[in-house]
Motif scaffolding. Structure first.
Motif, mmCIF file in Angstrom:
data_model
loop_
_atom_site.group_PDB
_atom_site.id
_atom_site.type_symbol
_atom_site.label_atom_id
_atom_site.label_comp_id
_atom_site.label_asym_id
_atom_site.label_seq_id
_atom_site.Cartn_x
_atom_site.Cartn_y
_atom_site.Cartn_z
ATOM 1 N N UNK A 39 0.823 -1.206 0.000
ATOM 2 C CA UNK A 39 0.000 0.000 0.000
ATOM 3 C C UNK A 39 0.859 1.259 0.000
ATOM 4 N N UNK A 40 1.952 1.238 0.772
ATOM 5 C CA UNK A 40 2.833 2.408 0.814
ATOM 6 C C UNK A 40 3.441 2.670 -0.562
ATOM 7 N N UNK A 41 3.941 1.609 -1.196
ATOM 8 C CA UNK A 41 4.508 1.767 -2.534
ATOM 9 C C UNK A 41 3.452 2.204 -3.546
ATOM 10 N N UNK A 42 2.228 1.689 -3.382
ATOM 11 C CA UNK A 42 1.144 2.101 -4.278
ATOM 12 C C UNK A 42 0.813 3.572 -4.091
ATOM 13 N N UNK A 43 0.841 4.047 -2.835
ATOM 14 C CA UNK A 43 0.586 5.463 -2.585
ATOM 15 C C UNK A 43 1.627 6.354 -3.234
ATOM 16 N N UNK A 44 2.899 5.956 -3.122
ATOM 17 C CA UNK A 44 3.960 6.735 -3.780
ATOM 18 C C UNK A 44 3.815 6.693 -5.297
ATOM 19 N N UNK A 45 3.431 5.528 -5.826
ATOM 20 C CA UNK A 45 3.246 5.407 -7.270
ATOM 21 C C UNK A 45 2.137 6.324 -7.764
ATOM 22 N N UNK A 46 1.008 6.372 -7.027
ATOM 23 C CA UNK A 46 -0.098 7.240 -7.428
ATOM 24 C C UNK A 46 0.303 8.709 -7.374
ATOM 25 N N UNK A 47 1.019 9.095 -6.314
ATOM 26 C CA UNK A 47 1.352 10.506 -6.131
ATOM 27 C C UNK A 47 2.334 11.000 -7.185
#
Length: 363
Positions: free
Chosen positions: A185-193
């Motif tokens: 989830x953390x990596x996904x959040x950085x990817x989205x941002x």
């Protein structure tokens, strides 16, 4: 407790009170400067209580002596415990102050970005999303470092350090497996941002629900729906499932209204009336519009599609409602023959029609 230790307590009290008063003076100065200086205002909002705690803890830690409780082993042991507690409180206060100061500094930038409108609004929202996520990561890193410093202030923990480092590989593998969803989830959040796929205040359609991105964290996304409900989804949902982003390249949206009417409808006159109505409607952005016959339905009705542009999705929704209401009233009041009609043949009608044809043939 000797005379020297008794004399140290007033010094400790004066140091603590003096440090608190110094912070209060600084707070009043910043509060006055905050009327014109945005950073000062945010520092007062975020850092007042952390600064009070840090000033008191630092002053107490500096003025406290190991012999203030006495010279016996028990009294010195108690003094050592108090000194260690003061050290932990100081670390916690400094950490709290650093985190809040970071939020105050970034809030100055966020306040300016919120005011950006027009074509630059999309880029401003992207930067806002990235700042919000980066400062959360920074706060998490600062807190982890502070907790580590607090733990290593104990001699027992320092003694276990070598053993922990020796088993760090195995422990890291176990923690990595256990925390795989969270890390994902953390990596996904950085990817989205940083891929600009999703930003704060974007208009999206998820699970057939329309709403705006209200909050985007490292682990979840809060979607504010049109009826003020909140839909909370994990960040990984947006990297693993398709979703509609209506403001990916801009906030402008096309509104579409369908109208099913009889063949008797005068399309050119209806088109002229729609254009006149749009010119007087403030929700239309004066750019795109059209009225077309898009289909002839199996039930014998004609499908009309009215298309017009709006500045954003809320305006688009209201504009669609206004246009739909106008077209319904216009057709009903001016061309009632064009209202939808469904033709049905009953058995009696078919028999009557057959008898009539026989009479005609005999003649």
């Amino acid at each position: 407790m000797n005379v020297q230790s008794l004399a140290d307590w007033p010094i400790l009290l004066i140091a603590v009170i003096g440090s608190i008063l110094l912070v209060e003076v600084l707070r009043r100065v910043l509060n006055r400067a905050g009327r014109k200086w945005a950073l000062a205002r945010h520092l007062v909002e975020h850092c007042t209580w952390p600064a009070f705690l840090m000033a008191a803890a630092v002053a107490a830690n500096a003025a406290f002596g190991p012999g203030m409780f006495g010279d016996t082993p028990a009294e010195r042991g108690l003094a050592g415990t108090v000194e260690r507690v003061l050290g932990l409180v100081t670390i916690a206060a400094v950490t709290w102050l650093i985190v809040q100061a970071t939020y105050a500094l970034t809030d100055v930038v966020l306040d300016r970005l919120v005011l950006v409108e027009g074509e630059r609004n999309r880029r401003a929202r992207r930067i806002m999303t990235q700042i919000a996520l980066v400062r959360r990561i920074a706060a998490a890193v600062i807190i982890v470092v502070a907790v580590g410093a607090m733990l290593f202030s104990f001699p027992q923990v320092r003694a276990l350090g070598a053993g922990l480092l020796a088993s760090a590989g195995i422990a890291g593998a176990v923690v990595g497996i256990a925390a795989q969803p969270t890390i994902g989830n953390v990596l996904a959040g950085l990817q989205l941002a940083f891929s600009d796929a999703l930003r704060l205040d974007d208009v999206v359609v998820v699970e057939k629900e329309w709403g705006r991105i209200e909050e985007l964290t490292l682990t979840y996304v809060v979607l504010r729906l049109w009826d003020e409900r909140r839909l909370v989804l994990p960040v990984s949902y947006f990297t693993q499932n398709p979703f509609e982003n209506w403001t990916r390249h801009g906030s402008r949206v096309l509104a579409v209204v369908y109208l099913r009417v009889d063949w008797a409808v005068p399309v050119p006159k209806l088109r002229d009336a729609l254009y006149e109505f749009l010119q007087g409607n403030p929700l239309w952005d004066q750019k795109d519009w059209t009225l077309q016959v898009t289909d002839v339905l199996p039930n014998g009705l004609v499908e009309l599609r009215a298309l017009m542009s709006a500045a954003d999705s809320p305006s688009s929704w209201d504009l669609k409602c206004d246009v739909r209401e106008f077209l319904v009233n216009f057709v009903r009041e001016n061309y009632p023959d064009a209202l939808p009609r469904f033709r049905v043949d009953f058995p009696e009608t078919q028999v009557s029609a057959g008898w009539h044809r026989e009479q005609v043939d005999d003649k």
